[in-house]
Design a protein around this motif. Structure first.
Motif, mmCIF file in Angstrom:
data_model
loop_
_atom_site.group_PDB
_atom_site.id
_atom_site.type_symbol
_atom_site.label_atom_id
_atom_site.label_comp_id
_atom_site.label_asym_id
_atom_site.label_seq_id
_atom_site.Cartn_x
_atom_site.Cartn_y
_atom_site.Cartn_z
ATOM 1 N N LEU A 138 29.733 55.759 83.886
ATOM 2 C CA LEU A 138 28.972 54.781 83.096
ATOM 3 C C LEU A 138 28.173 55.518 82.034
ATOM 4 C CD1 LEU A 138 27.721 52.397 85.940
ATOM 5 C CD2 LEU A 138 29.820 52.238 84.566
ATOM 6 N N LEU A 139 28.585 55.335 80.787
ATOM 7 C CA LEU A 139 28.017 56.051 79.647
ATOM 8 C C LEU A 139 27.000 55.171 78.917
ATOM 9 C CD1 LEU A 139 28.071 58.448 77.587
ATOM 10 C CD2 LEU A 139 29.956 57.231 76.444
ATOM 11 N N PRO A 140 25.784 55.662 78.680
ATOM 12 C CA PRO A 140 24.839 54.879 77.865
ATOM 13 C C PRO A 140 25.446 54.568 76.499
ATOM 14 C CG PRO A 140 23.695 56.670 78.957
ATOM 15 C CD PRO A 140 25.159 56.899 79.200
ATOM 16 N N TRP A 141 25.280 53.348 76.049
ATOM 17 C CA TRP A 141 25.900 52.856 74.811
ATOM 18 C C TRP A 141 25.553 53.771 73.635
ATOM 19 C CZ3 TRP A 141 29.720 50.244 73.076
ATOM 20 C CH2 TRP A 141 29.696 49.581 71.836
ATOM 21 N N PRO A 142 26.547 54.426 73.030
ATOM 22 C CA PRO A 142 26.293 55.365 71.923
ATOM 23 C C PRO A 142 26.201 54.634 70.587
ATOM 24 C CG PRO A 142 28.607 55.439 72.533
ATOM 25 C CD PRO A 142 27.961 54.421 73.438
ATOM 26 N N ASP A 143 25.086 54.002 70.352
ATOM 27 C CA ASP A 143 24.928 53.124 69.196
ATOM 28 C C ASP A 143 25.091 53.858 67.878
ATOM 29 O OD1 ASP A 143 24.332 50.378 68.411
ATOM 30 O OD2 ASP A 143 22.501 51.198 67.524
ATOM 31 N N HIS A 144 24.907 55.177 67.883
ATOM 32 C CA HIS A 144 24.978 55.953 66.645
ATOM 33 C C HIS A 144 26.403 56.274 66.233
ATOM 34 C CE1 HIS A 144 25.333 58.798 69.924
ATOM 35 N NE2 HIS A 144 25.792 59.706 69.090
ATOM 36 N N LEU A 145 27.381 56.030 67.085
ATOM 37 C CA LEU A 145 28.750 56.435 66.797
ATOM 38 C C LEU A 145 29.547 55.332 66.105
ATOM 39 C CD1 LEU A 145 29.846 58.322 70.056
ATOM 40 C CD2 LEU A 145 29.043 59.297 67.890
ATOM 41 N N HIS A 146 30.547 55.751 65.338
ATOM 42 C CA HIS A 146 31.524 54.835 64.762
ATOM 43 C C HIS A 146 32.292 54.151 65.890
ATOM 44 C CE1 HIS A 146 35.207 53.547 62.663
ATOM 45 N NE2 HIS A 146 34.514 53.615 61.548
ATOM 46 N N GLU A 147 32.809 52.952 65.629
ATOM 47 C CA GLU A 147 33.522 52.201 66.650
ATOM 48 C C GLU A 147 34.686 52.992 67.245
ATOM 49 O OE1 GLU A 147 34.094 48.479 68.857
ATOM 50 O OE2 GLU A 147 32.436 49.524 67.884
ATOM 51 N N VAL A 148 35.444 53.685 66.430
ATOM 52 C CA VAL A 148 36.548 54.487 66.944
ATOM 53 C C VAL A 148 36.042 55.569 67.892
ATOM 54 C CG1 VAL A 148 38.361 56.134 66.307
ATOM 55 C CG2 VAL A 148 38.017 54.057 64.936
ATOM 56 N N HIS A 149 34.947 56.211 67.511
ATOM 57 C CA HIS A 149 34.456 57.360 68.275
ATOM 58 C C HIS A 149 33.744 56.950 69.562
ATOM 59 C CE1 HIS A 149 34.541 59.769 64.280
ATOM 60 N NE2 HIS A 149 35.701 59.822 64.915
ATOM 61 N N ARG A 150 33.263 55.714 69.639
ATOM 62 C CA ARG A 150 32.589 55.271 70.866
ATOM 63 C C ARG A 150 33.540 55.286 72.057
ATOM 64 N NH1 ARG A 150 29.174 50.120 68.400
ATOM 65 N NH2 ARG A 150 27.495 51.376 67.523
ATOM 66 N N TYR A 151 34.744 54.813 71.852
ATOM 67 C CA TYR A 151 35.672 54.678 72.968
ATOM 68 C C TYR A 151 36.332 56.010 73.307
ATOM 69 C CZ TYR A 151 34.196 50.080 72.115
ATOM 70 O OH TYR A 151 33.363 49.009 71.939
ATOM 71 N N LEU A 152 36.492 56.859 72.307
ATOM 72 C CA LEU A 152 36.919 58.227 72.597
ATOM 73 C C LEU A 152 35.847 58.952 73.400
ATOM 74 C CD1 LEU A 152 38.454 59.159 69.129
ATOM 75 C CD2 LEU A 152 39.715 58.741 71.255
ATOM 76 N N ALA A 153 34.572 58.700 73.061
ATOM 77 C CA ALA A 153 33.469 59.328 73.799
ATOM 78 C C ALA A 153 33.466 58.883 75.258
ATOM 79 C CB ALA A 153 32.134 58.995 73.138
ATOM 80 N N LEU A 154 33.787 57.616 75.502
ATOM 81 C CA LEU A 154 33.844 57.127 76.882
ATOM 82 C C LEU A 154 34.917 57.866 77.676
ATOM 83 C CD1 LEU A 154 33.158 55.170 79.179
ATOM 84 C CD2 LEU A 154 34.770 53.542 78.158
ATOM 85 N N LEU A 155 36.095 58.029 77.084
ATOM 86 C CA LEU A 155 37.164 58.718 77.808
ATOM 87 C C LEU A 155 36.819 60.181 78.052
ATOM 88 C CD1 LEU A 155 40.499 57.266 76.408
ATOM 89 C CD2 LEU A 155 39.052 56.441 78.258
ATOM 90 N N ARG A 156 36.179 60.826 77.087
ATOM 91 C CA ARG A 156 35.758 62.215 77.314
ATOM 92 C C ARG A 156 34.724 62.285 78.432
ATOM 93 N NH1 ARG A 156 35.839 62.322 71.624
ATOM 94 N NH2 ARG A 156 33.568 62.168 71.545
ATOM 95 N N TYR A 157 33.832 61.323 78.487
ATOM 96 C CA TYR A 157 32.824 61.246 79.549
ATOM 97 C C TYR A 157 33.492 61.119 80.916
ATOM 98 C CZ TYR A 157 28.309 59.723 81.575
ATOM 99 O OH TYR A 157 27.153 59.614 82.299
ATOM 100 N N MET A 158 34.662 60.486 80.921
ATOM 101 C CA MET A 158 35.409 60.305 82.158
ATOM 102 C C MET A 158 36.317 61.496 82.474
ATOM 103 S SD MET A 158 36.464 56.314 81.558
ATOM 104 C CE MET A 158 37.445 56.218 83.068
ATOM 105 N N GLY A 159 36.299 62.499 81.605
ATOM 106 C CA GLY A 159 37.061 63.708 81.874
ATOM 107 C C GLY A 159 38.410 63.797 81.200
ATOM 108 N N LEU A 160 38.717 62.890 80.276
ATOM 109 C CA LEU A 160 40.002 62.903 79.594
ATOM 110 C C LEU A 160 39.900 63.644 78.262
ATOM 111 C CD1 LEU A 160 40.324 60.546 81.665
ATOM 112 C CD2 LEU A 160 41.840 59.465 79.999
ATOM 113 N N ASP A 161 41.021 64.166 77.808
ATOM 114 C CA ASP A 161 41.115 64.780 76.489
ATOM 115 C C ASP A 161 41.284 63.659 75.477
ATOM 116 O OD1 ASP A 161 41.570 66.289 74.265
ATOM 117 O OD2 ASP A 161 43.531 67.041 74.885
ATOM 118 N N ALA A 162 40.274 63.436 74.654
ATOM 119 C CA ALA A 162 40.303 62.305 73.723
ATOM 120 C C ALA A 162 39.586 62.695 72.433
ATOM 121 C CB ALA A 162 39.643 61.081 74.356
ATOM 122 N N GLU A 163 40.273 63.469 71.603
ATOM 123 C CA GLU A 163 39.685 63.944 70.347
ATOM 124 C C GLU A 163 40.314 63.304 69.117
ATOM 125 O OE1 GLU A 163 37.098 65.804 70.212
ATOM 126 O OE2 GLU A 163 36.984 66.372 72.325
#
Length: 354
Positions: A138-163
């Motif tokens: 559960l990732l705190p909502w990254p309000d500062h990020l672009h919409e594309v980058h928010r969901y990539l950030a979630l997957l990275r938080y979950m341990g996936l390669d998402a660049e």
């Protein structure tokens, strides 16, 4: 339910993604869905979303296996709620026994309750406050990020390669054939066609039609062909634009499938539009664009490629706007002048496709 999602992918055979949003929102999520599929090549991935996502699903079947239609929620404005369908929807979700559900529908203020009600073995997503965070899930909502980058950030938080944040839109040979037939029937010379899209779901997100007409008049006067795009419901808007412009335009409203539209855009010269779904289609097929952002959150939604895409906007403290009709005179729209749009449009045209 475990508080860690470190090894969830090892046992994930059936995964759901909750994202009950429209075209542009779906295209912005594709880099994350691409990374998810790369990690889970054999899993069944279900999109829980809107009926309007069906055309998107047809083009992204490599990432998504099926669509389950979400009946709606009073907190979400994208569609009217079908309350009578909700009990059966939740029974179906629980019966599917998802191994993992990803909440990719905003901060979680309302959407997390929906995901929890699906009763998956595990779920992950965003939470609206830092104190609700759970490492790896559960990732705190990254309000500062672009919409594309928010969901990539979630997957990275979950341990996936998402660049990889590249947008894409697969265009099939059938899409190309449909586009070719339409272009021939309408007399489109795509190498000199500029698409103008005056519509948007909310009136507050539309630049004034008279200004679009002035842009169309100037572009046609410079020798470019102007094609007006939109849904069938926006056909009257297209007709009004043509009458006001006083120059011939090609009316494409309601005449293309999503794939054929993408194929046409892929071969055109420029798009001038509001900050709405077609902007993301253009970005996905690398068509240069001039986007007039009225009321939207520019930092969240502007195309990432700032060389190919120009976003024009006027400052307004009330951004992002959720009103259908602006109650204060639409300063964010009126602050963008016709000359501003034409200067950027001719700048792109002089550089050619890039």
């Amino acid at each position: 339910m475990t508080s860690r999602a470190a090894d969830w992918e090892a046992t994930a055979k059936h995964v759901a993604v909750f994202r009950a949003l429209n075209l542009g929102d779906m295209l912005c999520a594709m880099p994350a869905l691409r990374a998810l599929r790369k990690k889970l090549p054999d899993a069944r991935i279900t999109l829980v979303g809107l009926q309007s996502a069906k055309p998107v699903l047809r083009h992204f079947s490599a990432y998504l296996d099926e669509l389950v239609e979400f009946p709606g929620d009073p907190a979400f404005p994208e569609q009217a709620v079908r309350k009578g369908a909700l009990p059966a929807f939740y029974r179906d979700m629980r019966a599917r026994a998802f191994d993992m559900v990803l909440q990719m529908h905003g901060s979680g203020q309302q959407s997390n309750d929906i995901v929890r009600a699906m009763a998956p073995a595990q779920w992950a997503g965003f939470v609206p406050r830092d104190e609700l965070a759970v490492q790896g899930r559960l990732l705190p909502w990254p309000d500062h990020l672009h919409e594309v980058h928010r969901y990539l950030a979630l997957l990275r938080y979950m341990g996936l390669d998402a660049e990889d944040d590249t947008l894409e839109f697969p265009v099939s040979t059938a899409d190309e054939a449909e586009a070719d037939t339409l272009a021939a029937g309408l007399g489109l010379a795509l190498d000199r066609t500029i698409f103008i899209h005056p519509g948007a779901r909310l009136a507050s997100r539309r630049w004034p039609l008279g200004r679009y007409a002035a842009v169309a008049r100037a572009l046609a006067g410079a020798g470019w062909q102007v094609a007006v795009t939109g849904s069938q419901g926006e056909a009257e808007m297209a007709r009004a634009l043509t009458v006001d412009a006083g120059v011939p335009t090609v009316d494409m409203c309601g005449k293309t499938s999503l794939g054929a539209l993408a194929s046409l855009l892929q071969r055109g010269r420029l798009l001038v539009c509001n900050d709405t779904g077609i902007s993301h289609v253009a970005a996905s097929v690398h068509l240069p664009s001039v986007v007039i952002a009225c009321g939207s959150d520019v930092a969240r939604w502007a195309p990432l490629d700032t060389r190919r895409h120009t976003v024009l906007h006027a400052g307004a403290e009330c951004r992002p706007c959720a009103y259908d009709e602006c109650p204060i005179g639409h300063p964010c729209a009126l602050g963008v002048e016709v000359d501003h749009v034409l200067a950027e449009a001719f700048g792109h045209l002089n550089r050619g496709r890039h």
